[in-house]
Design an enzyme around this catalytic site. Sequence first.
Site, short mmCIF file in Angstrom:
data_model
loop_
_atom_site.label_atom_id
_atom_site.label_comp_id
_atom_site.label_asym_id
_atom_site.label_seq_id
_atom_site.Cartn_x
_atom_site.Cartn_y
_atom_site.Cartn_z
N ASP A 135 0.85 -1.21 0.00
CA ASP A 135 0.00 0.00 0.00
C ASP A 135 0.88 1.25 0.00
OD1 ASP A 135 0.93 -0.37 2.61
OD2 ASP A 135 -0.86 0.51 3.54
N ASP B 283 6.78 1.12 1.88
CA ASP B 283 6.42 0.16 0.83
C ASP B 283 7.22 0.44 -0.45
OD1 ASP B 283 3.48 -1.05 1.81
OD2 ASP B 283 3.82 1.02 2.41
N ASN C 131 -2.43 2.82 3.49
CA ASN C 131 -1.84 4.13 3.76
C ASN C 131 -2.63 5.25 3.08
OD1 ASN C 131 0.35 3.50 5.44
ND2 ASN C 131 1.54 2.78 3.69
N THR D 282 2.71 -6.06 2.85
CA THR D 282 3.24 -4.93 3.63
C THR D 282 2.17 -3.87 3.85
OG1 THR D 282 4.09 -3.80 1.67
CG2 THR D 282 5.60 -5.32 2.79
N PHE E 227 -0.75 -0.39 12.61
CA PHE E 227 -1.64 0.10 11.55
C PHE E 227 -2.17 -1.00 10.62
CE2 PHE E 227 -2.27 1.77 7.24
CZ PHE E 227 -3.24 2.73 7.46
N ASN E 228 -1.30 -1.82 10.04
CA ASN E 228 -1.76 -2.79 9.03
C ASN E 228 -2.79 -3.76 9.59
OD1 ASN E 228 -0.10 -1.69 7.08
ND2 ASN E 228 1.56 -3.19 7.40
N HIS F 211 9.69 0.27 8.11
CA HIS F 211 9.04 -1.01 8.44
C HIS F 211 9.09 -2.07 7.33
CE1 HIS F 211 7.15 1.25 11.73
NE2 HIS F 211 6.83 2.16 10.83
N ASP F 212 8.50 -1.74 6.18
CA ASP F 212 8.17 -2.80 5.22
C ASP F 212 9.37 -3.54 4.63
OD1 ASP F 212 5.51 -2.25 5.68
OD2 ASP F 212 5.32 -0.88 3.98
C1 BDR Z 1 2.93 0.01 8.58
O1 BDR Z 1 1.89 0.95 8.38
C2 BDR Z 1 2.12 1.71 7.22
O2 BDR Z 1 1.91 3.06 7.45
C3 BDR Z 1 3.53 1.40 6.78
O3 BDR Z 1 3.61 1.41 5.36
C4 BDR Z 1 3.80 0.04 7.34
O4 BDR Z 1 3.39 -0.98 6.46
C5 BDR Z 1 3.65 0.35 9.86
O5 BDR Z 1 2.76 0.29 10.94
CA CA Z 2 2.85 -0.53 4.15
#
Ligand code: BDR
Ligand code: CA
Length: 315
Positions: A9, A14, A38, A123, A164-165, A238-239
Amino acid sequence: MTPVLLDCDPGHDDAIAIMLAAGDSAVDLLAITTVAGNQTLGKTTLNALRVCTLAGIRDVPVGAGCARPLTRPLRVAADVHGASGLDGPRFAEPTVRAVGEHAVDLVHRVLHEHPEPVTVVPTGPLTNIALLLTRYPGDAARIREIVLMGGSTERGNVGPYAEFNIFVDPEAAAIVFGSGVPVTMCGLNVTHQALVTPDVVARLEALGGELGPVCAELMTFFASTYRELWGFEAPPLHDPVAVARVIDPALVECVDAHVAIEVAGEHTRGATVVDLHGYLGHAPNAKVAVGLDVPRFWDRLVAALGRLNGRRGGG
Ligand code: BDR
Ligand code: CA
């Protein structure tokens, strides 16, 4: 080479994950699929096409997937990634186009056409992957493993315990973790070690060519929102950690544990309940990332982006 399907996303991190997967010689990137997360699906898909155009990724099909979570309204992360989902640099009009196929059908087809089981790397929210496993249950056997960025063994970033994800589509996450497909979870407890320090930004900038300055600008924007929202001195990337786990499992240390998804908690919706000590008596259903080899992670990432840049004739 590990055959990989990347479901994302984009999103600043990403975007780098796409480039890492396309640029590292250990990965055979079979397709890129997009999901709302996102930002809205239209924006995350446009962003994936922008990244592919920038990085010269022309031989990998890009398919748009679900525009909203399975049962809930979409929540986006404009506060982190901006109104476009990829704020910061100016992107040229993309020349890479999405295929007409829905992401779920594209993944289904690739899983069946590929001679060996494929690793799926989500991701973003897990909507597309949950839908795939629900609509085509037989596809579980065609997936070697699901290596995802999401969750946390500790605190969250969108709620006290929710990442978040997982928070955006907890029902989808529950389907994925309950699917019986081997799952590896790369959560915030590990991705918060992948900090984009000024030294890392300088290494990206030094790549030059098409990619270097854009990646540096992306990270500079990402740093500004992390500083404003959470007071981070350097933002966590993160991703790419999930992609790194596929590239070289030794980069990301994991332990076996049972992970339950809190879909209906009063205060904890989207929490990943990681039972590291086996209190609940369930058999492990996931490998959970607990450590990252930070210097080797950055070396591998910078090298992969350098390779992509070289193919574009830059650097
Ligand atoms: C995740 O949330 C998104 O904002 C980032 O792309 C990542 O996948 C981190 O919590
Ligand atoms: Ca992401």
